[in-house]
Design an enzyme around this catalytic site. Structure first.
Site, mmCIF file in Angstrom:
data_model
loop_
_atom_site.group_PDB
_atom_site.id
_atom_site.type_symbol
_atom_site.label_atom_id
_atom_site.label_comp_id
_atom_site.label_asym_id
_atom_site.label_seq_id
_atom_site.Cartn_x
_atom_site.Cartn_y
_atom_site.Cartn_z
ATOM 1 N N TYR A 1 -14.640 4.444 8.376
ATOM 2 C CA TYR A 1 -15.124 3.109 8.004
ATOM 3 C C TYR A 1 -16.586 2.851 8.364
ATOM 4 O O TYR A 1 -16.926 1.800 8.892
ATOM 5 C CB TYR A 1 -14.205 2.031 8.596
ATOM 6 C CG TYR A 1 -12.920 1.910 7.815
ATOM 7 C CD1 TYR A 1 -12.880 1.189 6.627
ATOM 8 C CD2 TYR A 1 -11.764 2.568 8.228
ATOM 9 C CE1 TYR A 1 -11.718 1.102 5.887
ATOM 10 C CE2 TYR A 1 -10.592 2.490 7.486
ATOM 11 C CZ TYR A 1 -10.583 1.750 6.319
ATOM 12 O OH TYR A 1 -9.428 1.665 5.573
ATOM 13 N N HIS B 1 -7.660 0.531 -4.124
ATOM 14 C CA HIS B 1 -8.537 1.309 -3.237
ATOM 15 C C HIS B 1 -8.917 2.547 -4.024
ATOM 16 O O HIS B 1 -8.027 3.267 -4.476
ATOM 17 C CB HIS B 1 -7.782 1.794 -1.994
ATOM 18 C CG HIS B 1 -7.379 0.702 -1.052
ATOM 19 N ND1 HIS B 1 -6.594 0.956 0.057
ATOM 20 C CD2 HIS B 1 -7.676 -0.619 -1.024
ATOM 21 C CE1 HIS B 1 -6.405 -0.177 0.724
ATOM 22 N NE2 HIS B 1 -7.041 -1.152 0.092
ATOM 23 N N CYS C 1 -3.745 2.857 -4.232
ATOM 24 C CA CYS C 1 -4.737 3.604 -3.454
ATOM 25 C C CYS C 1 -4.784 5.039 -3.955
ATOM 26 O O CYS C 1 -3.851 5.808 -3.762
ATOM 27 C CB CYS C 1 -4.367 3.555 -1.971
ATOM 28 S SG CYS C 1 -5.486 4.516 -0.943
ATOM 29 N N HIS D 1 0.858 -1.191 0.000
ATOM 30 C CA HIS D 1 0.000 0.000 0.000
ATOM 31 C C HIS D 1 0.893 1.240 0.000
ATOM 32 O O HIS D 1 1.884 1.272 0.712
ATOM 33 C CB HIS D 1 -0.880 -0.021 1.263
ATOM 34 C CG HIS D 1 -1.952 1.023 1.268
ATOM 35 N ND1 HIS D 1 -1.706 2.344 1.559
ATOM 36 C CD2 HIS D 1 -3.277 0.934 1.004
ATOM 37 C CE1 HIS D 1 -2.854 3.022 1.488
ATOM 38 N NE2 HIS D 1 -3.816 2.196 1.143
ATOM 39 N N ASP E 1 -12.351 3.146 -0.332
ATOM 40 C CA ASP E 1 -11.454 3.246 0.819
ATOM 41 C C ASP E 1 -12.230 3.890 1.944
ATOM 42 O O ASP E 1 -13.280 3.390 2.334
ATOM 43 C CB ASP E 1 -10.193 4.010 0.409
ATOM 44 C CG ASP E 1 -9.000 3.621 1.257
ATOM 45 O OD1 ASP E 1 -9.194 3.092 2.347
ATOM 46 O OD2 ASP E 1 -7.863 3.849 0.823
ATOM 47 N N HIS E 2 -11.777 4.990 2.437
ATOM 48 C CA HIS E 2 -12.505 5.609 3.548
ATOM 49 C C HIS E 2 -13.772 6.280 3.038
ATOM 50 O O HIS E 2 -13.875 6.612 1.861
ATOM 51 C CB HIS E 2 -11.638 6.676 4.201
ATOM 52 C CG HIS E 2 -10.303 6.143 4.607
ATOM 53 N ND1 HIS E 2 -9.226 6.943 4.825
ATOM 54 C CD2 HIS E 2 -9.892 4.876 4.827
ATOM 55 C CE1 HIS E 2 -8.193 6.194 5.165
ATOM 56 N NE2 HIS E 2 -8.568 4.933 5.170
HETATM 57 C C1 CS2 Z 1 -5.841 1.970 5.015
HETATM 58 C C2 CS2 Z 1 -4.465 1.669 5.555
HETATM 59 O O1 CS2 Z 1 -7.318 2.470 6.701
HETATM 60 C C3 CS2 Z 1 -6.514 2.915 5.900
HETATM 61 O O2 CS2 Z 1 -6.180 4.060 5.803
HETATM 62 O O3 CS2 Z 1 -5.801 2.450 3.717
HETATM 63 O O4 CS2 Z 1 -4.508 1.559 6.919
HETATM 64 C C4 CS2 Z 1 -4.024 0.413 4.935
HETATM 65 O O5 CS2 Z 1 -4.868 -0.623 5.360
HETATM 66 C C5 CS2 Z 1 -2.650 0.005 5.307
HETATM 67 O O6 CS2 Z 1 -1.756 1.042 5.131
HETATM 68 C C6 CS2 Z 1 -2.214 -1.172 4.466
HETATM 69 O O7 CS2 Z 1 -1.210 -1.818 5.111
HETATM 70 MN MN MN Z 2 -5.959 2.876 0.948
#
Ligand code: CS2
Ligand code: MN
Length: 362
Positions: free
Chosen positions: A330, A271, A244, A206, A316-317
């Site tokens: 989340y 992502h 991402c 990532h 993603d978020h």
């Molecule tokens: C994710 C990261 O929650 C998030 O922001 O995009 O925590 C992601 O899971 C990690 O960096 C991957 O190892």
């Molecule tokens: Mn991400």
């Protein structure tokens, strides 16, 4: 494109598997044993437990995020071999239950960093916000304390066990340069990628979030040139990227569409999310809609469609909307809206392509 949704596990997530199952087109969860600390070997019974739970809800468990990398590996300490051995055993176990992709990151000390987890937007929703000056002029321990005061959940990369040793961790990174980090990453890849190849797993790093050094700590997964260097570091289809768009998009000079075209073969997992970047370098996470942020989300979906992307995708978020109480970033609602936006764009492209193929045939 195979849609998946991150799930933090029973008792650790406000979203249920049954709810996830009802989001159109979602086939599986993106999961991890979140209480296993970096460096711990994951117990097989607990791995199977999550797999069985998901299967009962009609969801697969082919994507894991994250198996965290112990700091000694990133630091290149002699003890790293021990942690690499445990990492290898976890990869092997995950392969046994049908995992296909393992996402991880190589960021020193912190995972993703924001300075406010509930920044209020004009429409009354709240979202994750990053104020650049706070990661240059603030004591990291103070920042962490102020952020954690607003949250009673332990978040990836912000586990209390890790944060308790923050000062010592910073001390151990004092002389570690970006080149050291590259070398240590290369050593790690040389050990794990042959295992992944043998197990039929694709490792997918990532990018760093945000994609620049923070608090004086080096960060290297930040740009197209560095991702290219990463792929060459251990040139194998099992050595891939979790592309991402939100992380990389925090730096407007990152051309994500160009990255999709260049790295397509090595992106097993994506992502997709948007951010709005301000002139001073601050940024806020927005809805997935292209107009709401500075990342060209429809252009990104189009690029994936052009390269016939068949990998896994997750929103993603999300923002916190409709009074939802959830893990920061989340919640169910905004991520589900994000998925429907992504499908809207994708399906339009797909249908148009099918129609034109049909026309060409007749
Ligand atoms: C994710 C990261 O929650 C998030 O922001 O995009 O925590 C992601 O899971 C990690 O960096 C991957 O190892
Ligand atoms: Mn991400």
């Amino acid at each position: 494109m195979r849609m998946v949704f991150r799930w933090f596990g029973e008792g650790n997530d406000t979203v249920s598997l049954e709810q996830i199952r009802q989001i159109p087109g979602v086939e599986g969860i993106v999961w991890a044993l979140h209480d296993c600390l970096a460096g711990e070997e994951w117990p097989m019974d607990r791995i199977m437990n999550v797999r069985d739970q998901a299967l009962r809800a009609g969801l697969h468990t082919e994507v894991v995020e994250s198996v965290n990398v112990h700091e000694d590996i990133k630091l290149g300490l002699p003890t790293r071999d021990l942690y690499i051995e445990k990492y290898v055993r976890t990869i092997e176990k995950l392969a046994q239950v049908g995992v296909k992709v393992i996402c991880y990151n190589f960021m020193p000390v912190f995972d993703w960093v924001r300075t406010d987890l509930h920044k209020r937007m004009d429409d009354g929703s709240t979202a994750l916000f990053y104020e650049k000056v706070k990661t240059t002029d603030t004591d990291p321990s103070e920042l962490v304390k102020s952020i954690m005061n607003n949250s009673d959940l332990s978040m990836p990369g912000w586990e209390p066990e890790r944060l308790a040793h923050l000062t010592a961790l910073f001390e151990s990174y004092r002389d570690v340069t970006e080149e050291d980090l590259w070398r240590n990453l290369g050593y790690f890849l040389d050990a794990i990628i042959p295992v992944a190849e043998r197990c039929g797993i694709q490792m997918a790093i990532h990018p760093d979030d945000p994609p620049w050094p923070i608090f004086g700590l080096p960060r290297i997964m930040t740009s197209q040139a560095n991702l290219r260097r990463f792929l060459q570091l251990h040139d194998s289809p099992a050595n891939g990227i979790t592309l991402c768009s939100g992380s990389l998009g925090a730096n407007p000079s990152n051309d994500i569409i160009a990255m999709i075209h260049e790295f397509a073969e090595r992106i097993p997992f994506t992502h997709i999310r948007n951010v709005r970047v301000y002139d001073n370098g601050d940024f806020i996470e927005t809805s997935h809609r292209a107009q709401d942020g500075t990342v060209d989300i429809t252009g990104i979906v189009k690029a994936y469609h052009n390269v016939n992307f068949a990998g896994y995708c997750r929103p993603d978020h999300g923002r916190h909307i409709w009074d939802e109480e959830c893990r920061p970033g989340y919640g169910l609602y905004d991520r589900a809206l994000g998925i429907m936006y992504l499908w809207g764009a994708w399906d339009t492209l797909e249908r148009t392509k099918q129609q034109s193929e049909k026309r060409n045939l007749s």
